[in-house]
Design a protein around this motif. Structure first.
Motif, PDB file in Angstrom:
ATOM      1  N   ALA A   1      -5.951  -4.465  12.133  1.00 37.84           N
ATOM      2  CA  ALA A   1      -7.295  -4.062  11.716  1.00 37.84           C
ATOM      3  C   ALA A   1      -7.298  -2.581  11.343  1.00 37.84           C
ATOM      4  N   PRO A   2      -7.868  -2.218  10.201  1.00 39.96           N
ATOM      5  CA  PRO A   2      -7.806  -0.827   9.727  1.00 39.96           C
ATOM      6  C   PRO A   2      -8.279   0.207  10.746  1.00 39.96           C
TER       7      PRO A   2
ATOM      8  N   LEU B   1      -4.917   4.346  16.350  1.00 38.43           N
ATOM      9  CA  LEU B   1      -3.577   4.460  16.930  1.00 38.43           C
ATOM     10  C   LEU B   1      -2.749   5.519  16.201  1.00 38.43           C
ATOM     11  N   ALA B   2      -3.037   5.723  14.911  1.00 38.75           N
ATOM     12  CA  ALA B   2      -2.346   6.760  14.149  1.00 38.75           C
ATOM     13  C   ALA B   2      -2.748   8.149  14.639  1.00 38.75           C
TER      14      ALA B   2
ATOM     15  N   LYS C   1      -2.050   0.995   1.359  1.00 39.49           N
ATOM     16  CA  LYS C   1      -3.253   1.278   2.148  1.00 39.49           C
ATOM     17  C   LYS C   1      -2.888   1.579   3.601  1.00 39.49           C
ATOM     18  N   CYS C   2      -1.953   0.801   4.135  1.00 40.04           N
ATOM     19  CA  CYS C   2      -1.490   1.008   5.508  1.00 40.04           C
ATOM     20  C   CYS C   2      -0.876   2.397   5.655  1.00 40.04           C
ATOM     21  N   TRP C   3       0.017   2.740   4.727  1.00 35.51           N
ATOM     22  CA  TRP C   3       0.677   4.049   4.801  1.00 35.51           C
ATOM     23  C   TRP C   3      -0.337   5.190   4.712  1.00 35.51           C
TER      24      TRP C   3
ATOM     25  N   GLY D   1      -4.393   9.431   9.735  1.00 35.98           N
ATOM     26  CA  GLY D   1      -4.620   9.451  11.174  1.00 35.98           C
ATOM     27  C   GLY D   1      -3.655  10.378  11.888  1.00 35.98           C
ATOM     28  N   ASN D   2      -2.388  10.353  11.485  1.00 34.41           N
ATOM     29  CA  ASN D   2      -1.395  11.259  12.058  1.00 34.41           C
ATOM     30  C   ASN D   2      -1.791  12.717  11.829  1.00 34.41           C
TER      31      ASN D   2
END
Length: 331
Positions: free
Chosen positions: A44-45, A51-52, A126-128, A134-135
């Motif tokens: 889930a985005p 979590l990122a 999109k995931c990357w 987030g990182n």
């Protein structure tokens, strides 16, 4: 889309006679990698992003640990100091794996899921992007906290001077050098993560991560997410520290004037990020995927030969049984 293996670890099969589950062979590291890769993209985005952020915090904490143990090393051997710092920095990836986190440099292994057509290229990108963002936010949160805590004044300001020198060094690579160091770094990160697929025990996973991380850190390889903390930390110290801080250390503020956002983004972050993608996503991820395809291709002729021999054997056995029945009948 295809669906990867349903579960990790040891798989089970049902006995056709009594439906009793029986243990079969453990799932291979590559099969575990497929599960890992798909989970990164299909998560889930909002969960992935949160979590990122944690992963960005974990890596920043690891760099704080690195700076602390390498400050004031004096005349200690250069290699040993960096080894100790590298071991300290391994805390970051251990926290990501054990506590749960979405780290960009390990998320690029999701190229395995893309190559297997479990996810689309758009889903992958999109995931990357969300993990990278987030990182970055997690790293910036830690820059703010470490600055507010005044940690740069530790050891009479030597902690801050160490941070300034490390940050500045990262901006003095050529574009090609930064790109190459990024490839080398993420090869080791992803090799470390790949090794964790061989175990389900968290202590074993943690131990497996230490040496790959210690090697890339002690050798000066470049990690884009670590740099998101380290270089802005140096820029912040250079901007807010008092003239007395620099004077007490025998340096001037102008010596670190090249610690700017433009230098960081164009001379370090972009080439290192691209290198990390190549090292982890192409060399490790697609490299192992290609090897798996070669294995499948090479085994097909053997399978066909086996099927031919098996069919021939079955026909011979049927003929033999038929002859035996005829002999028995006549006797």
């Amino acid at each position: 889309m295809k669906s990867p293996h349903p579960s990790a670890g040891v798989s089970t099969v049902a006995n056709s006679a009594d439906d009793t589950p029986q243990v079969s062979a453990p799932i291979s590291c590559y099969s575990q990698a497929e599960i890992y890769a798909k989970s990164k993209v299909t998560k889930a985005p909002i969960q992935s992003f949160a979590l990122a952020v944690f992963a960005g915090v974990f890596i920043a904490l690891a760099f704080v640990f690195y700076l602390t143990v390498t400050t004031g090393a004096g005349d200690a051997p250069w290699g040993l100091v960096r080894l100790v710092g590298g071991i300290a920095f391994s805390l970051g990836l251990i926290l990501v794996v054990v506590c749960g986190g979405e780290l960009f440099t390990s998320s690029v292994l999701s190229t395995v899921a893309w190559a297997q057509k479990y996810v689309t290229g758009t889903e992958l990108l999109k995931c990357w992007c969300r993990v990278y963002a987030g990182n970055f936010i997690g790293a910036m949160l830690m820059v703010g906290l470490i600055t507010a805590a005044g940690m740069y004044e530790l050891d009479g300001g030597n902690w801050g001077l160490n941070a300034l020198k490390v940050a500045q060094h990262k901006l003095h690579h050529s574009w090609l050098q930064a790109f190459s160091l990024g490839i080398l770094c993420n090869m080791l990160v992803c090799f470390g993560v790949w090794m964790t697929f061989s175990s389900r025990d968290m202590l074993a996973k943690s131990l497996l991560l230490i040496l790959p991380v210690a090697m890339f850190v002690s050798s000066g390889f470049e990690h884009s997410i670590a740099n998101m903390f380290m270089v802005p930390m140096g820029m912040t110290i250079q901007a807010i520290a008092s003239p007395e801080f620099f004077a007490s250390l025998g340096v001037t503020q102008e010596q670190f004037a090249d610690l700017t956002v433009a230098n960081f983004v164009f001379n370090n972050l972009i080439p290192v990020t691209l290198g990390n993608i190549v090292g982890g996503g192409v060399v490790v991820g697609l490299g192992y995927w290609w090897i798996e395809q070669c294995k499948t291709t090479l085994t097909e002729p053997h399978k066909a030969h086996y099927d031919k021999v098996s069919t021939s054997y079955t026909q011979d056995e049927t003929t033999q049984h038929s002859t035996e029945r005829k002999i028995t009948k006549h006797s």
